[in-house]
Design an enzyme around this catalytic site. Sequence first.
Site, PDB file in Angstrom:
ATOM      1  N   ALA A 141       0.497  -1.238  -0.168  1.00 25.78           N
ATOM      2  CA  ALA A 141      -0.295   0.051   0.048  1.00 25.78           C
ATOM      3  C   ALA A 141       0.770   1.579  -0.031  1.00 25.78           C
ATOM      4  CB  ALA A 141      -1.342   0.396   1.412  1.00 25.78           C
ATOM      5  N   GLU A 142       1.865   1.244   0.700  1.00 26.80           N
ATOM      6  CA  GLU A 142       2.658   2.693   0.694  1.00 26.80           C
ATOM      7  C   GLU A 142       3.871   2.654  -0.551  1.00 26.80           C
ATOM      8  OE1 GLU A 142       3.447   4.854   2.978  1.00 26.80           O
ATOM      9  OE2 GLU A 142       1.843   4.055   4.661  1.00 26.80           O
ATOM     10  N   SER A 143       4.156   1.639  -0.816  1.00 25.98           N
ATOM     11  CA  SER A 143       5.495   1.312  -2.340  1.00 25.98           C
ATOM     12  C   SER A 143       5.435   1.156  -3.061  1.00 25.98           C
ATOM     13  CB  SER A 143       6.423   1.749  -1.681  1.00 25.98           C
ATOM     14  OG  SER A 143       6.995   0.222  -1.005  1.00 25.98           O
TER      15      SER A 143
END
Length: 245
Positions: A141-143
């Site tokens: 989800a982040e990167s």
Amino acid sequence: MSFTRPQHTRASLTLTRQLGFSLWVILFSMMPSVNAEESAAKPKPRIVARYSDTGIVSSEGQEKVKVYQYQQANGVTVFTDKAPSTSQYQILLFDCFACRPDSTIDWNRIRLFTRNYDALISNAAHKHQLEPALIRAVIHAESAFNARALSRSGAMGLMQLMPETAKEMGVTNAFIPEENIFGGSKYLAQMLKQFNGDITLACAAYNAGPTTVTQYKGVPPYPETQAYVERVKILLKRYRGLKGA
């Protein structure tokens, strides 16, 4: 624990997601200078950004969240959504991968990163008593598992650690996968402990800050954070379904 990550880390940086357009850059560059004196008299190159009407989804259905930054031989800094031929560049993410409320990605079908950083994720999960699937979902989800990711707000690496948070978690170089995963997992474990094991609130705190979650007594009313939490939970369910995840 004192939390030094700005509460507006991502929630207040809404221009890109509100417009729903991809960033592209018009670069005005000057001719190479003949000598230092002449160069000093000339204005510096200007970088002007505007938004394209073509959208941000590629033909493969993947959102173009990456912007590549590199420097030309004449000293001009270039931003582009295409990978440059030079090896000297960095990737900027203008929002976390799963944070755009108007994303057209099907999060129930998007390709999973099933084997990336297996050993590091397993070790971090064991050390910080986390589910490997949760760490993997947050990284996704982040990167989108981009170890060189750098957001416009300064968040770095796989788990998008802010400089202050990275320092607090003992991370000296957030672009080293091992340090980033262990530091991000440590912080995620702290959020889970603070919110009594509630994954929804812990993920909201990871995105918007624990003070904000406490203030609103739940997931804050930020479209970005709400989208992020929902997608982490979708990814978590899918990663849990994988053998050994």
